[in-house]
Design an enzyme around this catalytic site. Structure first.
Site, PDB file in Angstrom:
ATOM      1  CB  ALA A 151      -0.886   0.215   1.202  1.00 47.67           C
ATOM      2  CD  GLU A 170       9.280  -1.124   5.650  1.00 49.33           C
ATOM      3  OE1 GLU A 170       8.379  -0.652   5.255  1.00 49.33           O
ATOM      4  OE2 GLU A 170       9.629  -1.580   6.610  1.00 49.33           O
ATOM      5  N   GLY A 183       1.591 -14.800  -1.689  1.00 48.81           N
ATOM      6  CA  GLY A 183       1.415 -15.459  -3.071  1.00 48.81           C
ATOM      7  C   GLY A 183       1.301 -14.622  -4.480  1.00 48.81           C
ATOM      8  N   GLY A 184       1.044 -13.352  -4.091  1.00 54.11           N
ATOM      9  CA  GLY A 184       0.961 -12.608  -5.303  1.00 54.11           C
ATOM     10  C   GLY A 184      -0.512 -12.788  -6.165  1.00 54.11           C
ATOM     11  CG  ASP A 403       4.782  -0.309  14.557  1.00 53.03           C
ATOM     12  OD1 ASP A 403       4.355  -1.398  14.979  1.00 53.03           O
ATOM     13  OD2 ASP A 403       6.017  -0.170  14.256  1.00 53.03           O
ATOM     14  NE  ARG A 462      -7.795 -16.814   2.056  1.00 54.05           N
ATOM     15  CZ  ARG A 462      -6.805 -15.925   1.672  1.00 54.05           C
ATOM     16  NH1 ARG A 462      -6.533 -14.922   2.402  1.00 54.05           N
ATOM     17  NH2 ARG A 462      -5.844 -16.185   0.849  1.00 54.05           N
ATOM     18  CD  GLU A 601      -2.658  -7.326   7.265  1.00 53.60           C
ATOM     19  OE1 GLU A 601      -1.676  -7.650   6.370  1.00 53.60           O
ATOM     20  OE2 GLU A 601      -2.955  -8.175   8.054  1.00 53.60           O
ATOM     21  CG  LEU A 617      -1.633  -9.046  -3.054  1.00 53.24           C
ATOM     22  CD1 LEU A 617      -0.992 -10.016  -4.088  1.00 53.24           C
ATOM     23  CD2 LEU A 617      -0.877  -8.172  -2.351  1.00 53.24           C
TER      24      LEU A 617
HETATM   25  P1  ADP Z   1       0.250  -3.609   3.344  1.00 52.08           P
HETATM   26  O1  ADP Z   1      -0.201  -5.078   2.618  1.00 52.08           O
HETATM   27  O2  ADP Z   1      -0.962  -3.117   3.971  1.00 52.08           O
HETATM   28  O3  ADP Z   1       0.968  -2.787   2.606  1.00 52.08           O
HETATM   29  P2  ADP Z   1       2.734  -4.436   4.282  1.00 52.08           P
HETATM   30  O4  ADP Z   1       2.981  -5.476   5.493  1.00 52.08           O
HETATM   31  O5  ADP Z   1       3.118  -4.968   2.999  1.00 52.08           O
HETATM   32  O6  ADP Z   1       1.144  -3.982   4.294  1.00 52.08           O
HETATM   33  O7  ADP Z   1       3.569  -3.335   4.306  1.00 52.08           O
HETATM   34  C1  ADP Z   1       3.623  -2.481   5.672  1.00 52.08           C
HETATM   35  C2  ADP Z   1       5.108  -1.932   5.649  1.00 52.08           C
HETATM   36  O8  ADP Z   1       5.028  -0.992   6.820  1.00 52.08           O
HETATM   37  C3  ADP Z   1       6.109  -2.999   6.271  1.00 52.08           C
HETATM   38  O9  ADP Z   1       7.024  -2.956   5.331  1.00 52.08           O
HETATM   39  C4  ADP Z   1       6.473  -2.555   7.600  1.00 52.08           C
HETATM   40  O10 ADP Z   1       7.910  -3.017   7.706  1.00 52.08           O
HETATM   41  C5  ADP Z   1       6.298  -1.088   7.452  1.00 52.08           C
HETATM   42  N1  ADP Z   1       6.153  -0.488   8.906  1.00 52.08           N
HETATM   43  C6  ADP Z   1       5.125  -1.028   9.973  1.00 52.08           C
HETATM   44  N2  ADP Z   1       5.374  -0.362  10.940  1.00 52.08           N
HETATM   45  C7  ADP Z   1       6.208   0.660  10.775  1.00 52.08           C
HETATM   46  C8  ADP Z   1       6.776   1.972  11.346  1.00 52.08           C
HETATM   47  N3  ADP Z   1       6.422   2.440  12.581  1.00 52.08           N
HETATM   48  N4  ADP Z   1       7.575   2.822  10.578  1.00 52.08           N
HETATM   49  C9  ADP Z   1       7.863   2.404   9.519  1.00 52.08           C
HETATM   50  N5  ADP Z   1       7.537   1.448   8.929  1.00 52.08           N
HETATM   51  C10 ADP Z   1       6.744   0.615   9.168  1.00 52.08           C
END
Ligand code: ADP
Length: 635
Positions: A151, A170, A183-184, A403, A462, A601, A617
Site C-alpha cells: 500500500a 520503512e 503469493g501474489g 504500529d 477461509r 492492512e 493485494l
Molecule cells: P500492506 O499490505 O498493507 O501494504 P505490508 O506488510 O506489505 O502491508 O507493508 C507494511 C510496511 O510498513 C512493512 O514494510 C512494515 O515494515 C512497515 N512498517 C510497519 N510499521 C512501521 C513503522 N512504525 N515505521 C515504518 N515502517 C513501518
C-alpha cells in the site's frame, strides 16, 4: 618399539595441534592471504560465498552465486558481507525478513574461513558497536508515507504521479512488507482475460445465493439488480466464458465478510481492482494471462503476476520511485508518532540507529504500516472469535506489529473490526509461513485429514476452511494436487518453489498411485482411495459432492500425485483504522482527521469478518493509489 613409535607420533601430532591451536587463537587467520570459498544452504539451494583474507584480515566477502528470491533476499546479500568485513566477525545481526538467506551467507563465510585454516571461533566474537549519538534531522515533503509495503509504495507512486514530493519511511532494512512474501494473488474482474476461460455451467448456480439474498441497504439492492441484469444478458447470449463483474465481485466480498464490511468501500475496491490491473501494467508490471481461483477467493478472477510472489509490482514501484525526482526512501527508519497541530496531522517523528527525524508533511501523512498479525499483545487483546491463538505461527513478516493502528488511535482515529482476525489453513507446520504450500487452484485441490478423509469443501471461505481444520486430528491436514496442475517437476507453487524442490526437501510427498501416496502420507489407504473415488464421481456429476464443493474442475486422476502437510496460521487482521472512500482516516464521529490518510492492512471495514483470498493485494493497490492521490491534493 612399535608402541614407542606410536606414542612419539601421537606426541608429535598433539604438539602440532596445540601449536596450531595456540597461534590460531592469538590471531584468527594468522598471516594468511588468499581467496577462500564456502557454501551455505539458502531457501532455494546453495549460496556460494568467497572470502578474501589479506594478512589474516577479512578484506572482502562476496556472494558469488545464489538462487534466492530477488528483493526479499537483497538486503541480506548486500549487508551481511559488508558487516562481516566491517566488524571482522561472523556474529553480525541477520537481516529481518531474510533470516534464511542471512544464515546461508554466514555459514558459507564460516566454511570459507575454515577452508583457509583459520580459527573460526576467533571470528565469532560478539560485535562491539559504538553507541553513536543520534543526529537530529528535519526534512519536508508534500506527502510523508509510513511503510514501504504494497500500500505504501502504491501510494508513493500515485502521489508522485499527482506531482507531489514524497518521503517514505520503512522500519525494516528492505521494502515489501508482508505484501512481497504473499503469493501474489490479485482478484479483479477482467473481461479481457476471463472471457478466454470457459466456465462449467454448474458453477453458475453459486451466483443465485448472492442475487436472491435480502438486501442489507440501498447500495446492496442496486448491486443485486445490476448482477441480475448482467446474468440475464450473459445467459441470453449463450455465453460459455467465465461470468463476472465488479458488482458480482462486490457482492461476494460483502457476503464473504458476513456483511460486516462497509459496502461503499467494498464496491470502491472491486471497481478499482479492475482498473488497477491496467495501472499496474502501465508502470511495467507483467500480469499472466491465466485467471484462476485462489483458495477462499470464491470465483475464478485471481490474477498472478509474471514475476514470483509480489516481486513484480514491488520492483515496478521501486523502479518508478528510484527514477522520480523529490522522492526519498528512508530504510531501517521507524515512525514513532504522528505530529499533530491544532487537530491536523502535519508530519511524523521517526528514528533510525543514527538519526532522530522530524518529517514534515505539507499536504498529508499516509499510514501504510500493514496489520498486527505479529503483535501477540494486540492479537490477544482483540481476538474474541477464535480463542487460544497463542503459539500459532503467522504468514506475515516480522514488522507486522500494528504500529500504524496505535499511532492513528493516538490521533483520535476510530478503529473498526479489530476482532476479525483471519487464520489460514495452509501454514507451514514449522514456521507458520506459506513456504511449501502447494495449493495453486482451489477447484482442483483436495484437503485430506490424517485419517485419509476429506472434511470440508475445498472452495469454501477461509474461516470455514480453518475452523474445519481446527477440528481435525492434530489440527493437521494434507493438500493434494495431481499432474493436472503440476504438469512437470519444474512447475512452481505460488511461492516460487518447484514441486521437485519441495519433494526433495521432504515438505511434499509424491507417488504414482493413490495407495502409494497414502502410504507416504501415513494415512489409511482405503479411506483415501474411497474419498478420491467419491470426489471424482462428484466432478463427473454422477453424485452431488458430499461436502458440497461448488467449483469443481478436473477429476483427481492424473499421476504423479502430490501431498503437502499444512496447519492453521495467522494471516490477516481485517480490522484497523476507519477510512472513507478517499482513504481519509475517520474519527469516532465519522469526521475525517485533517492531514491523515491510510491504506492497506492498517485499515479496517473493507473485508468485514472474513477477507476473500486474493482480495488483499487489490486492497493495497486500489486504496494505496487513492491515499497517495488524496494526500497529494490534501483532499
Ligand atoms: P500492506 O499490505 O498493507 O501494504 P505490508 O506488510 O506489505 O502491508 O507493508 C507494511 C510496511 O510498513 C512493512 O514494510 C512494515 O515494515 C512497515 N512498517 C510497519 N510499521 C512501521 C513503522 N512504525 N515505521 C515504518 N515502517 C513501518
Amino acid at each position: 618399539m612399535k608402541e614407542m613409535k606410536k606414542f612419539l607420533a601421537f606426541l608429535f601430532m598433539t604438539t602440532i595441534f596445540i601449536i596450531a591451536g595456540c597461534s590460531a587463537k592469538q590471531n584468527g587467520a594468522g598471516n594468511v592471504s588468499g581467496v577462500f570459498n564456502g557454501t551455505g544452504q539458502g531457501i532455494h539451494g546453495d549460496v556460494k560465498v568467497a572470502v578474501t583474507l589479506t594478512n589474516g584480515k577479512i578484506t572482502d566477502v562476496s556472494v558469488v552465486s545464489h538462487n534466492e528470491t530477488p528483493n526479499i533476499s537483497d538486503a541480506a546479500i548486500q549487508n551481511i558481507p559488508k558487516n562481516i568485513v566491517k566488524y571482522q566477525s561472523l556474529a553480525v545481526d541477520t537481516v529481518s525478513g531474510a533470516t534464511v538467506t542471512s544464515n546461508a551467507i554466514l555459514n558459507a563465510a564460516e566454511a570459507a574461513l575454515a577452508e583457509s585454516g583459520a580459527n573460526v571461533a576467533f571470528f565469532k566474537n560478539a560485535v562491539k558497536k559504538a553507541a553513536a549519538k543520534k543526529k537530529a534531522v528535519t526534512k519536508k515533503a508534500d506527502v510523508v508515507i509510513v511503510g514501504a509495503g504494497g500500500a505504501g509504495l502504491a501510494a508513493a507512486v500515485s502521489a508522485k504521479q499527482a506531482g507531489a514530493s514524497v518521503i517514505i519511511v520503512e522500519k525494516m532494512p528492505s521494502v515489501g512488507g508482508s505484501t512481497i512474501i504473499s503469493g501474489g494473488q490479485y482478484n479483479a474482474f477482467d473481461p479481457g482475460r476471463q472471457h478466454k476461460i470457459q466456465i462449467r455451467k454448474g458453477n453458475l448456480d453459486a451466483i443465485n445465493r448472492y442475487i436472491n439474498a435480502e438486501p442489507a441497504n440501498d447500495l446492496h439492492k442496486e448491486l443485486i439488480e445490476k448482477v441480475k441484469a448482467q446474468l440475464k444478458e450473459y445467459n441470453d447470449s449463450k455465453a460459455t466464458y467465465t461470468f463476472d463483474s465488479a458488482e458480482f465481485h462486490a457482492l461476494q466480498t460483502f457476503e464473504g465478510g458476513d456483511r460486516v464490511g462497509n459496502l461503499e468501500l467494498v464496491y470502491q475496491l472491486t471497481q478499482g481492482a479492475q482498473e488497477s490491473v491496467g495501472w499496474l501494467e502501465s508502470i511495467g508490471v507483467g500480469v499472466q494471462e491465466f485467471v484462476g481461483m485462489v483458495t477462499g477467493s470464491m470465483w475464478p478472477r485471481t490474477h498472478q503476476f509474471e514475476k514470483p510472489l509480489m516481486t513484480g509490482p514491488i520492483e515496478a514501484y521501486m523502479a518508478y520511485l528510484n527514477g522520480a525526482k523529490d522522492c526519498e526512501i528512508l530504510l531501517s527508519t521507524k515512525a514513532d508518532e504522528l505530529i499533530i497541530k491544532d487537530g491536523k496531522v502535519t508530519g511524523i517523528k521517526a528514528s533510525s540507529v543514527s538519526e532522530d527525524y522530524t518529517l514534515l508533511a505539507e499536504k498529508g501523512v499516509v499510514l501504510a504500516t500493514g496489520g498486527f498479525a505479529r503483535n501477540p499483545e494486540l492479537i490477544a487483546k482483540y481476538d474474541i472469535h477464535w480463542g487460544g491463538l497463542d503459539g500459532l505461527g503467522s504468514t506475515n513478516h516480522m514488522g507486522a506489529t500494528g504500529d500504524g493502528i496505535i499511532m492513528a488511535q493516538a490521533a483520535g482515529a476510530n478503529l473498526v473490526g479489530m476482532e476479525w482476525i483471519q487464520l489460514l489453513p495452509v501454514g507451514n507446520p514449522e514456521t507458520g509461513g506459506m513456504s511449501g504450500n502447494i495449493s495453486i487452484n482451489a477447484a482442483n485441490q483436495l484437503f485430506i485429514n490424517l485419517e485419509g478423509k476429506r472434511f470440508v469443501a475445498e472452495d469454501e471461505r477461509r474461516d470455514n476452511l480453518t475452523r474445519a481444520l481446527l477440528a481435525q486430528p492434530e489440527r493437521k491436514m494434507f493438500i493434494l494436487h495431481d499432474a493436472h496442475e503440476y504438469t512437470s517437476g519444474d512447475v512452481k507453487n505460488d511461492f516460487n518453489e518447484t514441486i521437485d524442490e519441495l519433494v526433495a526437501k521432504g515438505l511434499v510427498v509424491k507417488a504414482d498411485t493413490i495407495r502409494g501416496l497414502a502410504e507416504k502420507m501415513g494415512v489409511n489407504p482405503d479411506n483415501l482411495v474411497k474419498s478420491i473415488e467419491e470426489y471424482n464421481e462428484a466432478v463427473d456429476g454422477k453424485i452431488k459432492d458430499p461436502l458440497n464443493k461448488k467449483v469443481m474442475d478436473k477429476r483427481f486422476d492424473k499421476a504423479p500425485f502430490y501431498a503437502g502437510i499444512r496447519v492453521p496460521t495467522i494471516h490477516h487482521t481485517m480490522g484497523g483504522v476507519a477510512i472513507d472512500k478517499d482513504a481519509r482516516v475517520l474519527d469516532a464521529s465519522g469526521k475525517a482527521i485533517p492531514g491523515l490518510y491510510a491504506a492497506g492492512e492498517v485499515t479496517g471495514g473493507i473485508h468485514g469478518s472474513n477477507r476473500l483470498g486474493g482480495n488483499a493485494l487489490p486492497d493495497t493497490v486500489v486504496f494505496g493509489k487513492i491515499a497517495g492521490a488524496s494526500a497529494a491534493s490534501a483532499k
